[in-house]
Structure formats: C-alpha cells, structure tokens
Design an enzyme around this catalytic site. Sequence first.
Site, short mmCIF file in Angstrom:
data_model
loop_
_atom_site.label_atom_id
_atom_site.label_comp_id
_atom_site.label_asym_id
_atom_site.label_seq_id
_atom_site.Cartn_x
_atom_site.Cartn_y
_atom_site.Cartn_z
N PHE A 340 -22.32 53.76 -18.17
CA PHE A 340 -20.73 54.41 -17.72
C PHE A 340 -21.78 55.80 -17.64
O PHE A 340 -22.80 56.56 -18.17
CB PHE A 340 -19.95 54.91 -18.82
CG PHE A 340 -19.28 53.92 -18.97
CD1 PHE A 340 -17.86 53.78 -19.14
CD2 PHE A 340 -19.77 52.89 -20.36
CE1 PHE A 340 -17.70 52.82 -19.33
CE2 PHE A 340 -18.99 51.88 -20.13
CZ PHE A 340 -17.59 52.24 -19.86
N ASP A 341 -21.34 56.88 -16.29
CA ASP A 341 -21.50 57.81 -16.37
C ASP A 341 -20.97 59.13 -17.56
O ASP A 341 -20.18 58.38 -17.80
CB ASP A 341 -20.81 58.84 -14.99
CG ASP A 341 -20.81 59.77 -14.98
OD1 ASP A 341 -21.95 60.13 -14.31
OD2 ASP A 341 -19.82 60.43 -14.28
N LYS A 342 -21.56 60.06 -17.90
CA LYS A 342 -20.55 60.66 -18.43
C LYS A 342 -19.48 61.58 -17.85
O LYS A 342 -17.87 60.74 -18.55
CB LYS A 342 -21.63 61.55 -19.41
CG LYS A 342 -20.98 62.40 -20.24
CD LYS A 342 -21.78 63.55 -21.11
CE LYS A 342 -22.43 64.42 -20.73
NZ LYS A 342 -21.45 65.63 -20.22
N VAL A 539 -20.19 52.28 -14.13
CA VAL A 539 -18.94 52.91 -13.94
C VAL A 539 -18.86 54.68 -13.74
O VAL A 539 -19.93 55.28 -14.76
CB VAL A 539 -17.65 52.77 -15.40
CG1 VAL A 539 -17.05 53.18 -15.21
CG2 VAL A 539 -18.16 51.73 -16.32
#
Length: 646
Positions: A340-342, A539
């Site tokens: 995941f990107d933050k 994501v």
Amino acid sequence: MSTAATAPPVAADCCAHCDDHAPAATGASVRGWFTAGAVALVALGCLVGAITTAPWWSAPLFVAAALIGSVFPAQRAVQALRKRRLDINALMVVAVIGAIAIRQWEEAAMVVSLFAAAQWLEAQSLDRARKAIAGLLDLVPPEVLLREGDGDRKVGIDLVTPGALMIVRPGDRIALDGVVRSGRSDVNQAPITGESLPVEKAAGDEVFAGTINGHGALTVAVTRRRADTTLARIVHLVESAQAQRAPTQQFIDRFAAWYTPAVVALAVLVVTLPVVVLGQPFDTWLYRALVLLVVACPCALVISTPVSIVSALAGAARHGVLIKGGAHLERLASVRVIAFDKTGTMTTGRLDLDETRPAAGHSASEVLAFAAAVESQSEHPVAAAVVRAAVERGLAVRTAVDVRALPGLGAEGSVDGAAAVCGNPRLFAERGWLTPECEAIAADVSARGMSPVLVARNGVAIGVLGVSDRPRAGAAAVVADLHRQGLTRVVMITGDHEPAARAIGSHLGVDEVRAAQLPQDKVDSVAALRRDHGSVAMVGDGINDAPALAAADVGIAMGAMGSDAALETADIALMAGDLAKIPYAIRLSRATLTNIRVNVAISLALKAAFVVLAVAGVATLWMAVLADTGASALVVANAVRLRKFT
Ligand code: ADP
Ligand code: MG
C-alpha cells in the site's frame, strides 16, 4: 499492469455466446422466431404422432422442424469451416443429415430444436449478465432542468454542454457530472461506488451522473457531456473488460480446437470399425456415431469461463470495484504480497498542519505564507494542508510562479523573485540546506509523529512545518483481514519520512514499512517484493503512484471516481476510498476461479459419461443434446451466482 489481451473477441469453437458478442438486434429476434418455429413443429409432430400410428403424418412435420431449426446452425457451420474450423454447428448439421438418412425423423427434429433452444437460452443469460452494467445508464433521467437567464427549462441530456447550470431537486437522480455551485445535500453514490452511506455535498464538491440526490436541492455546473460522464466511462470499461478473454478461457478455446476434431475422428472409427471388421449393421453404428458427435459439443466447457468472469466483473462493478478484465481477476487470486501507498491510500489524504516552527530570525506567519504561495500551485495532499492552514489564519497568500513538483520530495517555484522550496528532509539533505537548527526541529517534529516539511527561501532554510495524517477508518481491520486471507506480507511503501511512516505502519499492523521512497524506489520495492515473496498487488492513488502500479502484477487505484487518470491506468479501480473493497476483490477473484473449476469439472464429467453411454448404445441423440443443454444450464446457473457475491 501487464497489458491484457485487448484483441476483439474471436468466435470460439462452439456455442451461442461466441456468436453474440455483437448481436444484431434483428438477427437475434429472427433467430428467436426460427427457434420457436422449430420447437412448435416438433411439439405438433409429437402430438400428431401420438394420435395417429402411421409415421407419414408426423414425419413431414419433423422434417420441417429439422430444416427450420438447421438454418442458423448451418449458416454458422459454414462460417466456421471457412476459417478452417470444425465447430459444434457443423457437428449438429452432420447429425441432422445422418439422422434423416437413417429415417430417424423425430430424432433429427428433436436434436436441432433442443440445440437451438439451448443456444438461445445461453445467449440470453450471457446477455443479461452483460447488460446488468449497461442498465445503469438507462437509470439516468433523459432530461435535466437547466437554469438560464430568463428562467428554468427542460433540456434533453444529449444537448447539455459543460458550463450549463442544472437544478437537481431532492430525490432526483443526477443526470450529468458536475460541481455543486449552491445548495447542500446528501447524495447516495452507491450506484457508482457501492458505498452504502450517503455523502454530504456542498458548494465546490463534485457530483456524478447516476447518483441519487437526497434531501436538499442543488445547483450544479455541468462539467462533462453525457458520453464522457464517469458513469459512461465505467460502463464502457466494464464492457470492454467483459469482452476480453481470460487466460483460462484461452486455454479452453485451445482445448476445444483439438478436442472437437478428435471426437469427429473417433466418430468415424465408430462407424467404420464395427461395420468393416465385425460385420455389424451399418445403421446401428452410424446412429451411435451421430450420438457421439452431438455429445462432442464442448458447449458447457467453452461457456464455463466467460459466464463466470462476466458475472464476477458485473458483480464487482456494482460494489464500486472496476476490474479491467478476467486476466486481472485471475492474477489477483494468486497474489501473495500486497503493498500500500501511505498518503491518500492507507490514510485519508486529508492532512492537517499541526505546527509551524520558524528558524531563528523568522516569524511563523512569514514561513507559512511563503510556503503556502508555492503549495497553492501543488496538487499534493501536503500542499492542501499548508494552504488551508494559511487561509484559516487569515494570511495573505501570494501565488508562486514556475511551480514544479519534485516527485516524492516536494515542490519548488518562485515567489516575488525569490526561489521558494518546500520539501522533506531528504530533499534538503540532497541540496545541502539542512542547517543543524532545522535538522533538530525536523527531528523533534517527527519524533512526535508528524511529517516535517522544510521551507527554504533562496537556498536558506527558514522553518519547518509539521503535518499529520490519519489512517482511514477501518484500515487496521483491513490489514488483519488480508492476513487472515493468507497473504504472506502486507507492506506500506511511502515517500514520507521514516518515523511518521513507522508510527502509522505499526498502528495498522503491517509487516513491513518502506519509507522515504521516490517513485522509482517504489518500482524497485515492488520488484524486490515479487522476487522475495511472489506475486504482488500494489494499491496506490493512481497518479503519483502510476509507475509502481504498473510494475506490480496487479495495480489497484483508490478513489478513482474523481480521477480519470486512475480510472484509466489501474488494473483494478476502486471508485470510492473504501479499503475494505480490497479483501472483497481478493475473495471474489478466488471464488471466481473455484467457480470456473467447478464448471469445467461438471462439463467434463457429463461429457465423459455420455461418451461411454453413446458407444455402448444406451444414449439416444436427443438425450445427448439434452445432457449438453443441461450441463450448459447448470454451468450458467452456477456462474451467475457470482453476481451476488459479497
Ligand atoms: P506517499 O508515498 O506517502 O504518497 P509521495 O510520494 O506523494 O508520498 O510524497 C512523498 C513525500 O514528499 C511526502 O511525504 C512529502 O514529504 C514530500 N512532498 C511531496 N510533495 C510535496 C509538496 N508539494 N510539499 C511538501 N512536501 C511534499
Ligand atoms: Mg501518494
């Protein structure tokens, strides 16, 4: 995002659905009438056969039924033969000719009419699955109320151009995409996003065609023509996704391509061997060979994958999950790692400015106003927080010129002739601007869980801003759910500073945090994760994460509803910002693969049983066709369940 096969669908070896990728409305209904005619004649033939004993009364009826019923199969058999392919239609025509040759009128009629009816039913069910999505477009009202200088006027939606002001009354379905100018209301966006809760809308918010207005009236400035609305694009994307062939399907098409000729060869042996070698009666064995030919239809087998996938894609779209083709769905099922990107993905993306810490000799409002001048021209979530804070404090924000984004680092521009830079410690370290004073402030800011944004004027650091971001509601539960589903690794990849990233990462329960990553580092991280752990889904937000999304086995973009880029570039686009749709999509992908396997097993088992029965002489022609129809119906019924999968 690997490129999925975008070639237009090719007619496969058999079955209704292949011929109906572009059904001409008239062609389809003519076929319906021919089918009905054949079935009616068979019924009449049976009736006449029951009340009279002499076959001469019913035989002409059966022959007529066989002829009428054969028109369409014969036409398609010829088309396939021209492409040097032997398909089920050819088999049916041979079976009918053979049955007539051995004076089995009733069998001939039964075979074609059952076959025609089965194909018609299959075409209908597949069509319904496809239209489930296109049907969304029909829900949009055909006219809108436009506000014009001299009053309100109803106008057909095709004539409305961007800029027009439309009035949306309470309870109306919104007809076109636009931006709210005035009014306040709650809008149910479920038709697009699958979100159950209505979303508050006020001046400045975007609204979308197909969503349903709640209690307030809204005046909306139209932003897109009818053909370009988000809804229209979704429908278009789902339709083209449904037309693509998934890998399993390609395999089955290849399988059918040798399977059918092989059965023809077997049928020839069944006629010749017993007759020539054992001197058995020709008629008996010709009949058995014909049954074998009919059994050879890989109908249920060929239809098994497309119906499952088309149903799954339609069901997903209803949940606001746009999957760009069966291939992505199949790949998602085998993903081992999810990254995941933050900012904007794991977190809300709506940051807050918590602190402004000027360096000695500068004031807080000077630092904030100077930073806001650059950030007012940036699209990054950090920028929005800075600008909002400056406006809230009543500072006069100038506008920087020549602003350019430094991806993963910050932004720079020019304010009243002075070079202005905002960015993270990494950027300032690279440029050698990290004074001991600012370094200490940045360390203090990050030690308390915020992300430091440094501000420089003409190459001199003048202060540090502390911004913070909150995890999305339910993010930790989603991470736990993903672990439960057997993903070996849940990773957070971010351009943010290590301490802030770690704080959020451990709060969410991810296995690994990779911080201070530039866009290219994110791509390398995805490759490293794949090497170490297997297939990776990434994501992200689809715009600044596009390279990493492309590098992953499956690229998933969040909040795609307002972003054309995200909608276009991702393999899977989540219309809303709801992370829970990710475990849903993974469950759906696995359920779809299981569904396909069950379908293939049903079809193959029935085939195998009937091949044995046919050679043993127990099965009749019409039983063979009925078995095939039954298998197809079973497969379709099993597949459409995926539309309701939750
Ligand atoms: P993420 O991977 O968390 O989505 P990005 O790659 O978008 O983060 O950005 C990484 C970092 O770069 C941010 O955390 C921020 O420190 C810095 N940054 C990017 N754009 C800006 C900007 N306009 N102003 C200040 N800092 C920025
Ligand atoms: Mg981001």
